[in-house]
Enzyme design. Structure first.
Site, PDB file in Angstrom:
ATOM      1  CB  SER A 164       5.566   8.525  11.462  1.00  0.00           C
ATOM      2  OG  SER A 164       6.110   8.546  12.551  1.00  0.00           O
TER       3      SER A 164
ATOM      4  CE  LYS B 234       9.636   9.655  12.305  1.00  0.00           C
ATOM      5  NZ  LYS B 234       8.450   9.903  13.004  1.00  0.00           N
TER       6      LYS B 234
ATOM      7  CE1 TYR C 143       9.467  13.416  13.865  1.00  0.00           C
ATOM      8  CE2 TYR C 143       8.853  14.079  16.100  1.00  0.00           C
ATOM      9  CZ  TYR C 143       8.932  13.083  15.215  1.00  0.00           C
ATOM     10  OH  TYR C 143       8.747  11.694  15.378  1.00  0.00           O
TER      11      TYR C 143
ATOM     12  CE1 TYR D 100       7.447   4.341  12.001  1.00  0.00           C
ATOM     13  CE2 TYR D 100       5.205   3.200  12.228  1.00  0.00           C
ATOM     14  CZ  TYR D 100       5.940   4.374  12.169  1.00  0.00           C
ATOM     15  OH  TYR D 100       5.198   5.737  12.113  1.00  0.00           O
TER      16      TYR D 100
ATOM     17  CB  VAL E 171       1.045   6.474  15.679  1.00  0.00           C
ATOM     18  CG1 VAL E 171       2.421   5.541  15.847  1.00  0.00           C
ATOM     19  CG2 VAL E 171       1.513   7.929  16.188  1.00  0.00           C
TER      20      VAL E 171
HETATM   21  N1  GLN Z   1       4.206  11.757  17.169  1.00  0.00           N
HETATM   22  C1  GLN Z   1       4.775  10.669  16.917  1.00  0.00           C
HETATM   23  C2  GLN Z   1       6.232  10.572  17.838  1.00  0.00           C
HETATM   24  O1  GLN Z   1       6.960  11.503  17.526  1.00  0.00           O
HETATM   25  C3  GLN Z   1       4.983  10.053  15.676  1.00  0.00           C
HETATM   26  C4  GLN Z   1       5.464   9.010  15.473  1.00  0.00           C
HETATM   27  C5  GLN Z   1       4.851   7.811  14.438  1.00  0.00           C
HETATM   28  O2  GLN Z   1       3.907   8.047  14.017  1.00  0.00           O
HETATM   29  N2  GLN Z   1       5.372   6.627  14.324  1.00  0.00           N
HETATM   30  O3  GLN Z   1       6.547   9.660  18.369  1.00  0.00           O
END
Ligand code: GLN
Length: 316
Positions: free
Chosen positions: A65, A68, A193, A245, A263
């Site tokens: 993430s 992002k 993505y 988050y 994550v």
């Molecule tokens: N690959 C994970 C997803 O798309 C990435 C989410 C994350 O890092 N929070 O759910």
């Protein structure tokens, strides 16, 4: 206040490493296993290009993430703030990052913000390019330039795993198609993505992204401004309110500078006008944030006076 040195960072790593015990490694990522649980690495790069790193800072992990924030920079550049935030909100959300219920609870036409999965998929759909390949190479080239690392690459294994575990993200994307939020090709937006999540980097690279955000969006090679300051302000504000988050409020209070986690245990921190921070610590909590990495971020803030809400010129 402590002085920023490599020795200080080594000590900070050892103080924070025990927090890994309360987290779990995300085994759905290829090559991630229990042996990585205690890994912790940190890099800090200051505005005057001093680099400090310690611990497992050369360990390479997928962005997940943290991608992002990079996607958001490109979409803002391509479509401008008004159009981007027409498709996605800028409000924090108290739910988990892959929440489905939020798509109906806020505004049926848009996800809460660009730092959650639904928002980031909507943002990926706004990255321009003549073809899907071209859109991803724009993203990768942009990353290579801001990190000054032309060795960056996408892991095919991680990309395949993203696709294999994509039921939730596909649901989010198709739901957004049904409400008219996603008007471009859904599969193409998802594919971009997944690829964006699968670029591999170490904490030195994450710190470079932090520095890019913190200090003017300039190419480290040429000094040329790649992203204007008003877009960087927007990205940092969204990181501050939503980047960790549903722990973002906690990090705003305890660290007090914009961060974004993934994550894989990655964290990017941007301390405006001062430095970029990159952390890797694969043991994550149930919200998706690195446990040892989060402890380290908070310790750095306290020891080095990085909280933006302090008195001394904003810090301290
Ligand atoms: N690959 C994970 C997803 O798309 C990435 C989410 C994350 O890092 N929070 O759910």
């Amino acid at each position: 206040m402590k002085e920023l040195t490599t020795d200080y960072l080594e000590d900070a790593i050892e103080d924070s490493r025990p927090f890994a015990a309360s987290g779990n490694v995300n085994m759905s990522l290829p090559n991630f296993d229990e042996t990585m649980k205690d890994m912790l690495g940190v890099s800090i790069i200051t505005t005057d290009q001093q680099c400090y790193s310690a611990g497992d800072h050369l360990q390479v992990i997928p962005m997940q993430s943290t991608s992002k924030v990079v996607g958001l920079m490109l979409a803002l550049q391509d479509f401008g703030k008004e159009r981007v935030f027409n498709a996605v909100g800028m409000e924090p959300m108290g739910d988990f990052f892959n929440s489905i219920s939020q798509l109906e609870s806020f505004d049926t036409s848009k996800p809460f913000n660009p730092m959650i999965n639904a928002g980031a998929i909507a943002v990926a759909a706004m990255i321009k390019g003549q073809s899907p390949e071209n859109r991803f190479s724009r993203y990768l080239d942009f990353l290579k330039e801001m990190t000054d690392n032309d060795q960056l690459y996408m892991s095919e294994d991680v990309y395949e795993a993203e696709k294999a575990n994509s039921a939730r993200n596909r649901s989010l994307a198709y739901f957004m198609q049904s409400t008219g939020t996603l008007v471009t090709d859904v599969e193409e937006a998802l594919d971009l993505y997944f690829r964006m999540n699968s670029v591999m980097m170490c904490s030195d690279d994450f710190a470079r992204i932090g520095l890019f955000l913190a200090c003017g969006g300039r190419s480290p090679q040429t000094g040329e401004r790649l992203i204007p300051p008003h877009h960087l302000r927007t990205v940092k504000a969204i990181m501050m309110t939503s980047g960790m988050y549903n722990s973002s409020g906690h990090y705003a209070v305890e660290a007090g500078f914009p961060c974004k986690s993934g994550v894989s245990g990655s964290i990017i921190g941007a301390i405006p006008g001062r430095m970029g921070v990159g952390v890797i610590g694969p043991a994550i909590d149930e919200k998706g944030n690195s446990t040892a990495g989060g402890a380290l971020i908070k310790k750095l803030s306290q020891d080095l006076g990085l909280n933006m809400f302090g008195e001394k010129g904003g810090f301290g």
